[in-house]
Design an enzyme around this catalytic site. Structure first.
Site: not given
Ligand code: AMP
Length: 598
Positions: A73, A180
């Protein structure tokens, strides 16, 4: 439920990925054959052409690190060499790309879901960090398509997290922060509830800050403070030894979230020698302190951009596996000055939110409103056939915007409102969604006042309200869904056409604007000359005449030279300066005379 009705919710994470569906009205995450709901985002490419995904791939990492792709990613949608992160593998050598690796993970998740639900599933919602750019989003979508999925929506991770926490039921104007910290990325977002949906007010973060960094730092620390580490640098170790150390460091780090000390034992790690060490939470905190502190500047940045202070927040959500670390929770609490909400499992919140969103799209969950954006601009045709954008492309819905228009010619009795969709400068090149006629009392040019308001509700229905403000007369037109539901291919075609024709379109817009101005200017100049011609000197009158002739000539020309016409208009304007002053004086004199004061 028929197979076609399921839509998967997928959290395609840097370290781990999860998949789920809404089944019988409940959002559930699905487990693989080994009973695990979390699949490592890892793919191993065997020399024999075999491909293993998930924990099977991770097991190969120790033996074959150069052929095991992890944290892909961090590479998706990026050009080669972009970013600081250098992977311990070379995708070119493996004959693959970041999109294909992601597709392999997505395909695996799809299979897990199909086995669990015992049916074929072809649709999905996939989450991405809020700050992923277009290229990264497109690449993620492409990966989904390669895995045989129709990607119904690319959803921002913080929005998914907020859905998982059930915060869509929060009242208007409530603000939340989503902090996050996962395996590879840090993402902080400030959201606000408006008209029943979350708007992202600001987002900040670092695509290269995550738990992986700590695993490596801890592994280095463990090695360099061991007896063997005195003679050999961590970087000099073979890839296999490094991976064993990093894997052990990660396991120790996780344990230290709930325990005060752990033992690391690595038999026959290097040249037949074993490594054994005890690590305390205090050791870890010392190593991770500066790393956790790096989140602070991003949080402040996001709050500054959103123009809020910590005390304006109603909730702080912690998401991502690394927020299980007590140190990280402490830092987050310190930054936001409040105890964060950790009621949901931090590593499952995003996936749960994706599932809830997928359920909303498929109709399996109905109570919540859809978050959507306008795929193309919505506008109105104005004088000269130009497109006037009212709601720009990519606006989050629901949305409302409007503008005031007037009559272009005298004694007009109505105005035609043509509702257009598209990105082109000229009305004729965009799509017409509908039209409505607005009547108003006839009057001189520019006397009418027609307000046009576009509002798109959460269901994608566009309502066009046209109001003649003089008579307070409303005309309403409702256009179903077309404003939001446009075929992807058509959107792409419209955007690429607008780019392709950008130059010509702009020239045509400038030309039209200049033409309208010339058409207004010329009769006014003729009239003034007729009225006051004898009062200006000959040279000036000639200059005015020749400037006007130049404008007329350009208007008649076959080739639309926008720049030249604009220039000629400016010259004519300039040449008529003293004529305009004379005209003004004359008007003033007449007005005073009428009042009997002259
Ligand atoms: P995510 O990307 O959200 O799946 O987060 C993965 C990251 O969270 C990895 O760096 C993990 O090592 C880390 N992580 C998972 N569980 C824990 C835990 N109990 N304590 C500390 N870190 C954890």
């Amino acid at each position: 439920m028929a197979s076609g009705d399921f839509i998967l919710g997928i959290d395609l994470g840097t370290t781990n990925s999860l998949v789920g569906v809404v089944d019988s009205g409940f959002p559930i995450l699905l487990a693989d054959a080994e009973g695990s709901r979390s699949t490592p985002s890892a793919v191993h490419y065997g020399r024999d052409g075999s491909v293993a995904v998930g924990s099977a791939a991770l097991r190969q990492r120790v033996l074959d690190p150069a052929r095991t792709v992890t944290s892909v990613k961090r590479l998706i949608g990026r050009r080669e060499g972009e970013g600081d992160w250098r992977p311990p593998y070379d995708l070119r050598v493996l004959g693959t790309t970041a999109v294909e690796v992601s597709a392999a993970i997505l395909k695996h998740l799809r299979t897990v879901a199909e086995m669990a639900m015992e049916t074929t599933i072809t649709r999905a919602v996939i989450t991405v960090p809020a700050f992923f750019n277009d290229a990264q989003r497109i690449a993620t979508k492409r990966a989904g398509e390669l895995a045989g999925l129709i990607v119904e929506r690319i959803l921002a991770e913080p929005t998914a997290a907020a859905l998982a926490y059930g915060l869509d039921k929060l009242g208007e104007r409530k603000k939340i922060a989503v902090f996050d910290l996962g395996g590879g990325t840090f993402d902080v977002s400030i959201l606000e509830m408006r008209d029943g949906v979350f708007q992202v007010l600001a987002t900040a973060g670092d695509t290269e800050l995550g738990g992986d960094d700590i695993d490596r730092l801890l592994a280095q620390h463990v090695w360099e403070t061991s007896a063997q580490g005195q003679s050999v640098w961590f970087e000099q170790l073979s890839a296999e030894v490094q991976v064993r150390l990093v894997t052990a460091a990660e396991a120790a780090k996780k344990k230290l979230s709930s325990e005060a000390t752990v033992r690391i034992e690595l038999p026959f790690l290097w040249q037949g020698q074993s490594l054994e060490r005890e690590i305390t939470r205090a050791d870890l905190d010392k190593i991770a302190g500066p790393w956790a502190e790096r989140t602070r500047q991003h949080c402040w940045r996001a709050m500054t951009d959103a123009k809020i202070k910590p005390e304006d927040l109603d909730e702080v959500l912690l998401v991502g596996g690394s927020t299980r670390m007590p140190l990280v929770r402490q830092v987050a609490q310190d930054i936001f000055g409040r105890e964060p909400n950790v009621s949901q499992s931090p590593d499952e919140a995003i996936a749960r939110g994706a599932v809830i969103h997928a359920g909303m799209l498929s109709g399996a969950l109905q109570q919540v409103i859809l978050l959507d954006v306008t795929p193309l601009s919505l506008g109105i045709e104005t004088f000269g056939g130009l497109m006037n954008v009212i709601i720009p492309r990519n606006t989050t819905i629901p949305s409302k915007a409007g503008e005031m228009f007037t009559n272009a010619v005298a004694n007009q009795e109505s105005m035609l409102v043509r509702v257009l969709q598209g990105e082109r400068e000229l009305a004729k090149d965009n799509w017409e969604l509908g039209r409505v006629e607005v009547p108003f009392p006839a009057g001189p040019r520019g006397s009418a006042r027609v307000g046009v308001q576009y509002s798109i509700d959460a269901n994608g229905i566009l309502q066009v309200l046209a109001r003649d403000t003089a008579m307070n007369h409303d005309v309403v037109l409702e256009i179903q869904n077309t404003a939001v539901d446009v075929d992807d291919a058509k959107v792409e075609a419209m955007i690429s056409e607008s780019v392709e024709h950008a130059f010509d379109d702009m020239n045509e817009r400038i030309w039209t604007e200049a033409r309208l101005k010339a058409e207004e200017l010329l009769p006014a100049v003729d009239q003034a000359l007729a009225q006051l011609g004898c009062e200006v000197d000959l040279a000036e009158a000639q200059r005015i005449q020749s400037s006007a002739a130049k404008v007329r000539l350009l208007l008649k020309a076959d080739v639309h030279d926008a720049r030249a016409l604009k220039q000629a208009n400016a010259e004519l304007d300039d040449a008529t300066q003293s004529l305009a002053v004379l005209l003004m004086d004359k008007a003033m004199e007449e007005a005073l005379a009428r009042k009997g004061l002259a």
